[in-house]
Design a protein around this motif. Structure first.
Motif, mmCIF file in Angstrom:
data_model
loop_
_atom_site.group_PDB
_atom_site.id
_atom_site.type_symbol
_atom_site.label_atom_id
_atom_site.label_comp_id
_atom_site.label_asym_id
_atom_site.label_seq_id
_atom_site.Cartn_x
_atom_site.Cartn_y
_atom_site.Cartn_z
ATOM 1 N N TYR A 1 0.729 -1.112 0.206
ATOM 2 C CA TYR A 1 -0.031 0.066 -0.012
ATOM 3 C C TYR A 1 0.870 1.304 0.195
ATOM 4 O O TYR A 1 0.759 2.342 -0.795
ATOM 5 N N GLY B 1 4.700 1.536 -0.277
ATOM 6 C CA GLY B 1 5.571 1.627 -1.309
ATOM 7 C C GLY B 1 5.061 1.837 -2.654
ATOM 8 O O GLY B 1 5.712 2.584 -3.566
ATOM 9 N N GLY C 1 13.964 -10.162 1.468
ATOM 10 C CA GLY C 1 14.843 -9.413 2.462
ATOM 11 C C GLY C 1 15.901 -10.186 3.144
ATOM 12 O O GLY C 1 16.879 -9.633 3.645
ATOM 13 N N THR D 1 10.651 -11.160 9.207
ATOM 14 C CA THR D 1 10.254 -9.991 8.227
ATOM 15 C C THR D 1 11.227 -8.884 8.526
ATOM 16 O O THR D 1 12.188 -8.490 7.594
ATOM 17 N N SER E 1 7.197 1.879 13.279
ATOM 18 C CA SER E 1 5.761 2.081 13.733
ATOM 19 C C SER E 1 5.655 2.849 15.131
ATOM 20 O O SER E 1 6.771 2.542 15.853
ATOM 21 N N LEU F 1 5.316 5.439 11.846
ATOM 22 C CA LEU F 1 4.293 5.718 11.398
ATOM 23 C C LEU F 1 3.174 5.495 12.426
ATOM 24 O O LEU F 1 3.054 4.519 13.038
ATOM 25 N N ARG G 1 -7.942 2.228 1.746
ATOM 26 C CA ARG G 1 -7.520 1.435 2.963
ATOM 27 C C ARG G 1 -8.896 1.756 3.781
ATOM 28 O O ARG G 1 -8.962 2.653 4.186
HETATM 29 N N1 LIG Z 1 -0.462 -1.028 8.267
HETATM 30 C C1 LIG Z 1 -0.273 0.116 9.334
HETATM 31 O O1 LIG Z 1 -1.126 0.663 9.922
HETATM 32 C C2 LIG Z 1 1.030 0.509 9.815
HETATM 33 C C3 LIG Z 1 1.407 1.220 10.812
HETATM 34 C C4 LIG Z 1 2.367 1.578 11.312
HETATM 35 C C5 LIG Z 1 3.614 1.142 10.425
HETATM 36 N N2 LIG Z 1 3.466 0.401 9.299
HETATM 37 C C6 LIG Z 1 4.633 0.019 8.328
HETATM 38 O O2 LIG Z 1 4.632 0.653 7.161
HETATM 39 C C7 LIG Z 1 5.163 -0.195 6.083
HETATM 40 C C8 LIG Z 1 4.496 -0.472 4.873
HETATM 41 O O3 LIG Z 1 3.082 -0.814 5.164
HETATM 42 P P1 LIG Z 1 2.029 -1.312 4.161
HETATM 43 O O4 LIG Z 1 0.608 -1.147 4.687
HETATM 44 O O5 LIG Z 1 2.407 -0.795 2.679
HETATM 45 O O6 LIG Z 1 2.478 -2.910 3.908
HETATM 46 P P2 LIG Z 1 1.992 -3.940 2.773
HETATM 47 O O7 LIG Z 1 0.827 -3.304 1.902
HETATM 48 O O8 LIG Z 1 1.597 -5.191 3.607
HETATM 49 O O9 LIG Z 1 2.978 -4.148 1.724
HETATM 50 C C9 LIG Z 1 4.163 -4.833 2.401
HETATM 51 C C10 LIG Z 1 5.129 -5.076 1.232
HETATM 52 O O10 LIG Z 1 6.472 -5.949 1.708
HETATM 53 C C11 LIG Z 1 6.710 -6.779 1.000
HETATM 54 N N3 LIG Z 1 7.330 -7.955 1.759
HETATM 55 C C12 LIG Z 1 6.946 -8.633 2.837
HETATM 56 N N4 LIG Z 1 7.831 -9.388 3.342
HETATM 57 C C13 LIG Z 1 9.031 -9.238 2.719
HETATM 58 C C14 LIG Z 1 10.236 -9.457 2.993
HETATM 59 N N5 LIG Z 1 10.643 -10.495 3.837
HETATM 60 N N6 LIG Z 1 11.248 -9.118 2.169
HETATM 61 C C15 LIG Z 1 11.011 -8.247 0.985
HETATM 62 N N7 LIG Z 1 9.453 -7.592 0.841
HETATM 63 C C16 LIG Z 1 8.771 -8.186 1.635
HETATM 64 C C17 LIG Z 1 5.564 -7.302 0.344
HETATM 65 O O11 LIG Z 1 5.840 -8.097 -1.094
HETATM 66 P P3 LIG Z 1 4.885 -8.491 -2.017
HETATM 67 O O12 LIG Z 1 4.867 -7.555 -3.166
HETATM 68 O O13 LIG Z 1 5.468 -10.036 -2.104
HETATM 69 O O14 LIG Z 1 3.461 -8.835 -1.289
HETATM 70 C C18 LIG Z 1 4.794 -6.114 -0.054
HETATM 71 O O15 LIG Z 1 4.845 -5.458 -1.151
HETATM 72 C C19 LIG Z 1 5.596 -1.632 6.772
HETATM 73 O O16 LIG Z 1 6.835 -1.379 7.011
HETATM 74 C C20 LIG Z 1 4.804 -1.499 7.985
HETATM 75 O O17 LIG Z 1 5.502 -2.253 9.245
HETATM 76 C C21 LIG Z 1 2.364 0.089 9.143
#
Ligand SMILES: NC(=O)c1ccc[n+]([C@@H]2O[C@H](COP(=O)([O-])OP(=O)(O)OC[C@H]3O[C@@H](n4cnc5c(N)ncnc54)[C@H](OP(=O)(O)O)[C@@H]3O)[C@@H](O)[C@H]2O)c1
Length: 276
Positions: free
Chosen positions: A10, A12, A52, A83, A109, A159, A167
């Motif tokens: 979401y 990236g 990763g 992860t 986070s 974040l 979302r």
């Molecule tokens: N969700 C929240 O409310 C929240 C709050 C605070 C912080 N965050 C942080 O914000 C960041 C982005 O969140 P998001 O919502 O964009 O996450 P997301 O939509 O789940 O996307 C995560 C991406 O990471 C990739 N990925 C997962 N495991 C991996 C690995 N081992 N090596 C390489 N790539 C990997 C996935 O690849 P694929 O393309 O294969 O799926 C996916 O594209 C994360 O770091 C999360 O911890 C999120």
């Protein structure tokens, strides 16, 4: 400028779109899922399938890159350790050998603040993570911060909960599990949220200003849990909740997070108040 984005979910994806379309930067996107290649080709110059924990894959991804954004999210059935920590442990030696990279931007986070008794916290506050997952996120931050040097800036964003176009998690959670129920406590705990536009904006600000160190990325609102749930229920015509203050509710993270540091650095929020 050449930029690699590790993890194009979401967040990236939205950043890649901005960097490629609006800033005309050369973006290389990664995924662990080969089926996603066509989708990611639309928002980047190059797509690489890499996880990763793959040293050689990361080495080749980061060759000739100037900036790397790490925006990975845990996949179902994969641990936080595998992860986040495994990626940091694999990536850091690669960063140290790379001669072109000038900045790593890593998305963490606000949950690393952990138990703070509902006090206002800033980047100087000692994190106090309680859950195992938040402890892993904090350890990952520490590893990346210790990898910064004269040549490589490391910027860590803590974040808030993410919301924005496409979302719907917040509304789903409230409608499925919360609306119409009686909840324990009085709902006065702080919540911390950030709109996707400000995640993209904050990351671009960090790139342009070569930010180094930890920055909170949450909006100004600091709504209480009660205000947040009431607003969501009102906006989506859901039955209201009632609160039972005779029951207490223990939370692993109860911090009211301030964004003053990034504002002082000059960033202007697009959505300072939460929009529903
Ligand atoms: N969700 C929240 O409310 C929240 C709050 C605070 C912080 N965050 C942080 O914000 C960041 C982005 O969140 P998001 O919502 O964009 O996450 P997301 O939509 O789940 O996307 C995560 C991406 O990471 C990739 N990925 C997962 N495991 C991996 C690995 N081992 N090596 C390489 N790539 C990997 C996935 O690849 P694929 O393309 O294969 O799926 C996916 O594209 C994360 O770091 C999360 O911890 C999120």
């Amino acid at each position: 400028m050449n930029i690699a984005i590790i993890g194009c979910g979401y967040v990236g994806y939205a950043v890649a779109q901005h960097w490629q379309n609006k800033m005309s930067l050369m973006v290389t996107a990664t995924t662990t899922t080969p089926e996603r290649i066509p989708e990611l080709q639309a928002i980047s110059q190059k797509v690489i399938v890499v996880r990763g924990n793959n040293t050689e894959g990361l080495k080749s991804l980061l060759k000739d890159q100037d900036v790397v954004l790490l925006s990975i999210g845990r996949k179902r059935n994969v641990s936080y350790k595998e992860t986040y920590l495994k990626t940091a442990e694999t990536l850091i030696p690669v960063l140290q050998q790379n001669s072109t990279l000038k900045q790593l931007i890593y998305l963490s986070s606000f949950s690393v603040y952990g138990y703070q008794n509902d006090n206002l916290v800033d980047e100087e506050t000692q994190p106090n993570p309680i859950s195992d997952n938040s402890k892993v996120l904090r350890q990952t931050e520490e590893l990346f911060l210790s990898a910064s040097n004269e040549k490589l800036k490391v910027c860590i964003f803590r974040l808030g909960g993410i919301y924005g176009a496409g979302r719907r998690e917040l509304v789903k959670i409230v409608s499925r599990y919360i609306a119409g129920k009686t909840l324990p406590g009085n709902g006065q705990q702080a919540t911390n949220w950030i709109h996707i536009d400000d995640i993209v904006g904050g990351i671009e600000f960090a790139r342009q200003n070569r930010l180094q160190g930890v920055y909170n990325l949450v909006d100004d609102a600091n709504l209480t849990q009660r205000q947040l749930i009431e607003e969501v229920c009102k906006k989506h015509n859901l039955p209201p909740v009632t609160w039972d203050s005779s029951q207490s509710r223990k939370r692993d993270c109860n911090a009211k997070v301030t964004n003053q540091k990034i504002k002082d650095a000059g960033y202007k929020f697009l959505h300072p108040n939460m929009t529903f």
